[in-house]
Design a protein around this motif. Structure first.
Motif, PDB file in Angstrom:
ATOM      1  N   ILE A 481       1.193  -1.204  -0.056  1.00 47.01           N
ATOM      2  CA  ILE A 481      -0.032   0.120  -0.114  1.00 47.01           C
ATOM      3  C   ILE A 481       0.897   0.997   0.160  1.00 47.01           C
ATOM      4  CG2 ILE A 481      -2.255  -1.017   1.062  1.00 47.01           C
ATOM      5  CD1 ILE A 481      -0.961   0.399   3.697  1.00 47.01           C
ATOM      6  N   GLU A 500      -6.562  12.120   6.831  1.00 47.85           N
ATOM      7  CA  GLU A 500      -7.756  11.836   5.659  1.00 47.85           C
ATOM      8  C   GLU A 500      -7.972  13.064   4.703  1.00 47.85           C
ATOM      9  OE1 GLU A 500      -9.303   9.148   5.560  1.00 47.85           O
ATOM     10  OE2 GLU A 500     -10.970   9.762   4.274  1.00 47.85           O
ATOM     11  N   ALA A 503      -5.145  12.378   2.391  1.00 49.51           N
ATOM     12  CA  ALA A 503      -5.514  11.231   1.478  1.00 49.51           C
ATOM     13  C   ALA A 503      -6.546  11.471   0.281  1.00 49.51           C
ATOM     14  CB  ALA A 503      -6.147   9.937   2.500  1.00 49.51           C
ATOM     15  N   ARG A 507      -6.556  11.502  -3.437  1.00 49.16           N
ATOM     16  CA  ARG A 507      -7.453  10.466  -4.433  1.00 49.16           C
ATOM     17  C   ARG A 507      -8.221  11.454  -5.485  1.00 49.16           C
ATOM     18  NH1 ARG A 507     -10.639   5.881  -2.806  1.00 49.16           N
ATOM     19  NH2 ARG A 507     -12.608   6.248  -3.775  1.00 49.16           N
ATOM     20  N   ARG A 517      -2.744   4.913   2.083  1.00 47.85           N
ATOM     21  CA  ARG A 517      -3.604   4.451   2.879  1.00 47.85           C
ATOM     22  C   ARG A 517      -3.140   4.796   4.387  1.00 47.85           C
ATOM     23  NH1 ARG A 517      -7.347   1.370  -0.016  1.00 47.85           N
ATOM     24  NH2 ARG A 517      -7.105   1.471  -2.144  1.00 47.85           N
ATOM     25  N   GLU A 518      -1.898   5.111   4.306  1.00 48.64           N
ATOM     26  CA  GLU A 518      -1.464   5.342   5.847  1.00 48.64           C
ATOM     27  C   GLU A 518      -0.511   6.887   5.573  1.00 48.64           C
ATOM     28  OE1 GLU A 518       1.326   2.467   7.716  1.00 48.64           O
ATOM     29  OE2 GLU A 518      -0.474   0.833   7.454  1.00 48.64           O
TER      30      GLU A 518
END
Ligand code: ACO
Length: 548
Positions: A481, A500, A503, A507, A517-518
């Protein structure tokens, strides 16, 4: 002579030379990819496409249907000012119009560029920028992303009945219904391009990968020798045609052999995949290990209803775990074989379904006939068995090789008569290749190659980010990932909410599949004295942490 070479010599040469002679064709008429993949299969009432819509409706298309549709597309493109050698970009889901667009583009001698539908405006703008596409064809779900671009070529949109057409766009379906299906194929030479692909940059942005018509030979050889495709097969390659494996081997390869392909428009899930295999009676399945691991995770009961149906299964995009091979054998009674390739040159090392040789679980297999693969040390010397080095193509002795360098960019990977894949391998005395890992920083997540530089650039666009380093960390389902290490701007404090937000930013801006994802917020990043981020140190620390 090495094991690899011995293998290739034993099975290859005479068949390849036959094919080169055929595809080189008549120098007066030349080659057209539409003719190879559709035109010459018409008039025989032959099935070309099984298309399942997002709502589950199955529609069948013959080669004659595709010839009609692609002729209309060809005329639409000509009316839009597209000519031979121009690029047409497609950002479409797996719908029949996508195949018509690709074949129509080839028919008029133009070049098709795929844009994966998960891409955000940043990824799209870069690709359209370097290709200089003359037209983009898309649908309402993806159309909005084009509004966010500074410059964009003209757009044709496939709108449904009653849907509004964005101002200035070409109405793709309306134009198709009035266009003539008669469209004379424009003949090209083997070295002329018919696709413009993209690779994942490791130290810079993704580069264009020009694909010449000669590559058809390699694509056909893979379908025959590695997939082992037969006329009586019901073939389904799950990979999306926004990527090399999908475009080369879910569309081009099967149609080249005059054998039908399958499209499933809906997003992937294991249950639906089992349903489609059962419903269509799929006998030859291809996809990535992540997809197969998800089938496995569904359990033996789900598998039981299709046990024995699949004649062969082919896996590509990342190494296949021996555990998956054993499970497919036990619960599906299906031989699943690992195949290895790249956007550059396509598939090159396989456990071939179509050739009689030993299959090695946990190995990528043997050089495909037509490629002489070698393992090189740092100085470019060929290594013997059980020695770690870089997998490379011996250019002069690989008649199916087609990659000659990136689009308008230097290609240090080609030097001294070899193309270096960037993958670290060793080979066994029998010539089979064991994949060890990437020599560079490219991340492979769910079979998608992801360039860390791309993700870092998207992160840095966010006002909270001062610096970012991105690496792949091990993940049982997705292989790797994306993980980001972020140094925040002074006014910001790290929190799960901010992680978040970052991220989601990647995206939306870059791509729905390539976001971190981390995310760890850090005070500093490991660097060389010259200031280059040492991603390998971050990766090593993560691997150790996970082992612990
Ligand atoms: C020569 C070569 O090797 S070329 C490369 C070959 N590799 C491939 O073709 C890739 C193979 N991988 C796959 O096809 C898929 O990963 C699968 C089928 C295995 C699994 O699919 P999924 O479980 O749907 O997840 P996938 O990895 O595609 O997507 C990751 C994320 O992007 C999103 N996404 C994927 N495609 C799209 C899309 N078209 N539009 C919007 N979002 C998308 C997904 O929703 C998912 O989001 P989430 O995880 O945050 O919910």
């Amino acid at each position: 002579m090495t094991g690899l070479r011995r293998y290739e010599d034993a099975v290859a040469r005479f068949r390849i030379e036959d094919e080169i002679a055929r595809l080189d064709g008549d120098p007066l008429t030349g080659i057209n990819a539409y003719v190879e993949c559709c035109g010459r299969h018409t008039g025989q009432n032959r099935l070309a496409l099984r298309a399942i819509s997002a709502g589950g409706e199955l529609r069948l298309f013959s080669f004659d249907d595709l010839a009609d549709m692609s002729g209309r597309v060809g005329n639409l493109l000509k009316d839009a000012g597209v000519g031979p050698g121009d690029v047409v970009a497609g950002m479409l889901p797996r719908i029949p119009e996508l195949i018509a667009l690709i074949l129509g583009t080839w028919r008029i001698g133009a070049i098709y560029q795929p844009l994966f539908t998960a891409f955000g405006p940043k990824a799209i703008e870069h690709r359209l920028g370097y290709s200089g596409a003359k037209l983009v064809v898309t649908n309402p779900a993806n159309r909005g992303k084009l509004d966010e671009m500074k410059t964009c070529p003209p757009i044709a949109t496939i709108v449904g009945p009653g849907d509004p057409l964005p101002a200035g766009d070409i109405d793709f379906r309306a134009a198709l219904s009035t266009a003539s299906p008669d469209c004379e194929p424009v003949m090209r030479k083997g070295e002329d391009l018919f696709m413009m692909m993209s690779t994942s940059g490791t130290t810079g942005l993704p580069k264009g990968v020009p694909v010449p018509l000669n590559a058809l030979l390699s694509f056909g050889a893979y379908m025959r020798d590695a997939i082992g495709l037969r006329p009586d097969d019901v073939f389904w390659n799950i990979a999306d045609p926004g990527w090399a494996y999908g475009l080369y081997y879910a569309i081009t390869g099967p149609l080249l052999l005059g054998i039908a392909t399958t499209f499933n428009e809906g997003a992937f899930n294991a249950r639906n995949t089992y349903d489609v295999i059962e419903r269509l009676g799929v006998t030859s399945l291809a996809g990535s290990p992540t997809a197969f691991r998800l089938l496995l995770a569904e359990g033996p009961e789900a598998a039981a209803r299709i046990k024995g149906r699949l004649r062969v299964v082919s896996s590509a995009g990342e190494p296949l775990n021996p555990e998956v091979i054993r499970w497919f054998d036990a619960h599906l009674a299906a031989p699943i074989h690992d195949h290895y390739g790249q956007t550059e040159n396509g598939m090159m090392v396989n456990n071939h379904h179509g050739l009689a040789h030993a299959v090695r679980a946990g190995s990528a297999g043997f050089a495909m006939p037509g490629y002489r693969m070698v393992v090189l040390d740092d100085e470019g010397n060929e290594l013997g068995p059980n020695q770690l080095g870089i997998l490379a193509v011996d250019v002069a002795n690989s008649p199916l090789r087609w990659f000659d360098g990136y689009h308008q960019a230097e290609t240090p990977a080609i030097a001294g008569g070899y193309y270096r894949t960037g993958d670290t391998v060793e080979y066994e005395p029998d010539g089979s290749v064991s994949f060890i890992g990437r020599a560079d920083d490219v991340i492979t997540s769910s079979g998608y190659p992801i360039g860390p530089f791309d993700v870092e650039s998207a992160l840095i666009e966010h006002p909270a980010v001062n610096e970012a380093a991105v690496v792949g960390v091990p993940d049982p389902q997705r292989t790797e990932i994306v993980k980001a290490f972020v140094i925040l701007a002074p006014a910001y404090q790290g929190s799960p909410e901010l992680a978040e937000e970052l991220a989601q930013h990647v995206r939306k801006r870059l791509s729905a599949h390539a976001y971190p994802r981390e995310i760890d917020f850090v005070a500093e990043l490991p660097k060389t004295p010259s200031g280059k981020i040492q991603r390998f140190l971050l990766r090593k620390a993560e691997v150790e942490k996970r082992k612990g």
